[in-house]
Design a protein around this motif. Structure first.
Motif, PDB file in Angstrom:
ATOM      1  N   VAL A  48       0.859  -1.183   0.000  1.00 17.19           N
ATOM      2  CA  VAL A  48       0.000   0.000   0.000  1.00 17.19           C
ATOM      3  C   VAL A  48       0.893   1.230   0.000  1.00 17.19           C
ATOM      4  N   PHE A  49       0.684   2.116  -0.971  1.00 20.53           N
ATOM      5  CA  PHE A  49       1.453   3.349  -1.054  1.00 20.53           C
ATOM      6  C   PHE A  49       0.767   4.395  -0.190  1.00 20.53           C
ATOM      7  N   ARG A  56      -3.660   7.248  -0.076  1.00 20.23           N
ATOM      8  CA  ARG A  56      -3.424   5.868   0.345  1.00 20.23           C
ATOM      9  C   ARG A  56      -4.009   4.989  -0.753  1.00 20.23           C
ATOM     10  N   LEU A  57      -3.133   4.248  -1.416  1.00 20.83           N
ATOM     11  CA  LEU A  57      -3.536   3.547  -2.627  1.00 20.83           C
ATOM     12  C   LEU A  57      -2.707   2.284  -2.784  1.00 20.83           C
ATOM     13  N   ARG A  59      -0.162  -0.105  -4.261  1.00 18.80           N
ATOM     14  CA  ARG A  59       1.113   0.262  -4.887  1.00 18.80           C
ATOM     15  C   ARG A  59       1.062   0.128  -6.402  1.00 18.80           C
ATOM     16  N   ASP A  60       0.478  -0.950  -6.908  1.00 23.01           N
ATOM     17  CA  ASP A  60       0.420  -1.177  -8.353  1.00 23.01           C
ATOM     18  C   ASP A  60      -0.501  -0.180  -9.043  1.00 23.01           C
ATOM     19  N   LEU A  61      -1.610   0.177  -8.395  1.00 27.31           N
ATOM     20  CA  LEU A  61      -2.524   1.160  -8.966  1.00 27.31           C
ATOM     21  C   LEU A  61      -1.858   2.533  -9.010  1.00 27.31           C
ATOM     22  N   ASN A  62      -1.109   2.874  -7.972  1.00 25.24           N
ATOM     23  CA  ASN A  62      -0.375   4.131  -7.954  1.00 25.24           C
ATOM     24  C   ASN A  62       0.640   4.167  -9.102  1.00 25.24           C
ATOM     25  N   ALA A  63       1.360   3.067  -9.297  1.00 21.49           N
ATOM     26  CA  ALA A  63       2.334   2.995 -10.389  1.00 21.49           C
ATOM     27  C   ALA A  63       1.647   3.105 -11.746  1.00 21.49           C
TER      28      ALA A  63
END
Length: 125
Positions: A48-49, A56-57, A59-63
């Protein structure tokens, strides 16, 4: 991965589109997709980023958001493409997958004489 890239570029050219390649060391996972802050360290086990701006998202969705923004920044203005030079894309046609991809079996196309097979795997008359 070289073969995947080669095939992707080939297929994109065949379809008249482009493949955008991000730099190998582009920090897509370490960059906040909301404010742009780049974290110095982010271990792979953190899934989780979390940013100080409140984002707060996953990690893969943020990337993915960061890579989409990178493509948007490098694309022609207003989303113009070869097929839609004015930047207003036509409505896309929905194509549904069949077979194993959807979990539904596709009808078998007979190639020759159909035959019935018993539970033991032998031909029935």
């Amino acid at each position: 991965m070289g073969e995947v890239r080669r095939q992707s570029v080939y297929k994109a050219e065949w379809q008249g589109t482009a493949v955008h390649i991000a730099d190998r060391w582009y920090p897509s996972s370490k960059t906040c997709s909301a404010c742009g802050e780049v974290k110095a360290k982010l271990s792979l086990k953190k899934r989780v980023f979390k940013c100080e701006c409140g984002l707060r998202l996953d990690r893969d969705l943020n990337a993915a958001r960061n890579l989409a923004a990178l493509v948007q920044a490098s694309s022609p203005s207003c989303g113009a493409t070869v097929n839609e030079p004015d930047g207003t894309p036509r409505k896309a046609r929905t194509v549904r997958a069949a077979g194993i991809a959807t979990g539904r079996l596709t009808p078998r196309v007979s190639q020759g004489r159909d035959r019935e097979v018993s539970d033991q795997g032998t031909d029935l008359p």
